[in-house]
Design an enzyme around this catalytic site. Structure first.
Site, PDB file in Angstrom:
ATOM      1  N   LYS A  52       0.842  -1.205   0.000  1.00 55.57           N
ATOM      2  CA  LYS A  52       0.000   0.000   0.000  1.00 55.57           C
ATOM      3  C   LYS A  52       0.876   1.253   0.000  1.00 55.57           C
ATOM      4  O   LYS A  52       0.610   2.222  -0.715  1.00 55.57           O
ATOM      5  CB  LYS A  52      -0.929  -0.009   1.220  1.00 55.57           C
ATOM      6  CG  LYS A  52      -1.994  -1.105   1.134  1.00 55.57           C
ATOM      7  CD  LYS A  52      -2.719  -1.329   2.454  1.00 55.57           C
ATOM      8  CE  LYS A  52      -3.576  -2.586   2.366  1.00 55.57           C
ATOM      9  NZ  LYS A  52      -4.288  -2.893   3.625  1.00 55.57           N
ATOM     10  N   GLN A  96      -5.022  -1.623   9.654  1.00 51.87           N
ATOM     11  CA  GLN A  96      -4.611  -2.890   9.056  1.00 51.87           C
ATOM     12  C   GLN A  96      -5.119  -4.069   9.894  1.00 51.87           C
ATOM     13  O   GLN A  96      -4.869  -4.141  11.094  1.00 51.87           O
ATOM     14  CB  GLN A  96      -3.075  -2.932   8.934  1.00 51.87           C
ATOM     15  CG  GLN A  96      -2.558  -4.164   8.239  1.00 51.87           C
ATOM     16  CD  GLN A  96      -3.031  -4.282   6.790  1.00 51.87           C
ATOM     17  OE1 GLN A  96      -3.001  -3.313   6.031  1.00 51.87           O
ATOM     18  NE2 GLN A  96      -3.485  -5.466   6.393  1.00 51.87           N
ATOM     19  N   ASP A 119     -11.141   2.079   3.593  1.00 51.74           N
ATOM     20  CA  ASP A 119     -11.457   0.658   3.358  1.00 51.74           C
ATOM     21  C   ASP A 119     -12.957   0.451   3.130  1.00 51.74           C
ATOM     22  O   ASP A 119     -13.366  -0.624   2.695  1.00 51.74           O
ATOM     23  CB  ASP A 119     -11.022  -0.191   4.566  1.00 51.74           C
ATOM     24  CG  ASP A 119      -9.562  -0.643   4.458  1.00 51.74           C
ATOM     25  OD1 ASP A 119      -9.085  -0.841   3.324  1.00 51.74           O
ATOM     26  OD2 ASP A 119      -8.908  -0.794   5.509  1.00 51.74           O
TER      27      ASP A 119
END
Ligand code: NAP
Length: 281
Positions: A52, A96, A119
């Site tokens: 990422k 995460q 997300d």
């Protein structure tokens, strides 16, 4: 069998992001800033975070890695997320997964400012998606739809079978396919006679996480098969779809190199989208 590689699709998405970033800069808008919250030392998380960060770097998007020890409790993690949500410099936040055992991911995510939820996991964003008004959509689901569109797989009126009902992949993918006018069947570990259902899919999305669980006998001849699964087996990355499916499917996404690059590309698109949503009117 046509291979649905993710690379060219991701490259196109990234090019569009670059263009939008240039336009932002020209209009004097501030650049996005993505904060990544990493709790503990999980090695697979390290690899995902690196991917990422690399994508962000390629696009010139600054990132801030916020690390917490593995024994940081739910309260401390939630506080960090809330502080980032309130930090005017930060335009996007991702937490995460996985979080350490005993920490409720859902409770942490609820502390996110939904506009910064890159997300697309906050309940408000999930609700908007399921109401047919998607804003921040989980990146893998978006990637799967874009893959199908890029390879001109007909969706409207077709039967799409999704195997796996996680909030990260299966459920949002089923929602997007339904909103693209597919007729959708969502299967899971309790589904009875899975092969009889998967065999009906003009589109089959496998998001199980169980290597080679989808066999040729489970696939409708000519179907478009999207393999989302990633597992390490004998030192190699393998998907949910058995290689024998190549002989039956009309189109198939490879592992690696299929959905994976698109997940990262659409994460970056969400980072940009989040920054845009925070722009003053
Ligand atoms: P997950 O949360 O573990 O969900 C797996 C789903 O598969 C669950 O809904 C489960 O059913 C279902 N399932 C398990 N065994 C099954 C079986 N034998 N038959 C039918 N359904 C079964 O996993 P996830 O987060 O969705 O991820 C799935 C896979 O995609 C993993 O390999 C993950 O690494 C990969 N992934 C890839 C990307 C990418 O960018 N390529 C992104 C995200 C995830 P129940 O709900 O009944 O338990």
């Amino acid at each position: 069998m046509r291979e649905m590689a993710g690379g060219p699709v991701a490259a196109r998405v990234e090019e569009e992001i670059r263009q939008r970033l240039r336009e932002r800069e020209a209009r004097g808008k501030r650049p996005p800033l993505l904060a990544i919250v990493w709790v503990g030392e999980d090695p697979s998380s390290a690899a995902y975070i690196r991917a990422k960060e690399k994508a962000a770097q390629r696009l010139g998007i600054p990132t801030r890695l916020v690390r917490l020890p593995g024994d940081a409790g739910e309260g401390a993690i939630a506080q960090v997320v809330q502080d980032l949500s309130e930090d005017p410099e930060v335009t996007g936040i991702l937490v995460q997964a996985p979080l350490p055992a005993g920490v409720d991911y859902e409770a942490v995510i609820r502390r996110l400012d939904p506009r910064k939820d890159v997300d697309g996991f906050h309940p408000l964003n999930a609700g908007k998606l399921f109401r047919g008004r998607p804003e921040m959509v989980p990146c893998t689901a978006k990637g799967i739809l874009e893959l199908l569109r890029y390879y001109e797989i007909p969706i409207r009126g077709k039967h799409a079978v999704v195997v796996g009902r996680s909030n990260i992949v299966g459920r949002p993918t089923a929602a997007l396919l339904e909103q693209a006018d597919a007729t959708v069947t969502l299967c899971h570990s309790k589904t009875e006679d899975l092969p009889s259902l998967t065999r009906q899919g003009d589109i089959l999305v496998a998001a199980v996480g169980s290597p080679h669980v989808i066999r040729a006998s489970m696939v409708k001849p000519g179907a478009a098969v999207v393999d989302v699964g990633i597992r390490r087996k004998d030192g190699k990355l393998v998907g949910d779809v058995h290689p024998e499916v190549q002989a039956v499917a009309g189109a198939l996404s490879p592992v690696p190199g299929g959905v994976g690059p698109l997940t990262v590309a659409f994460l970056m698109e969400n980072v940009l989208r989040a920054a845009e949503s925070l722009d003053p009117l």
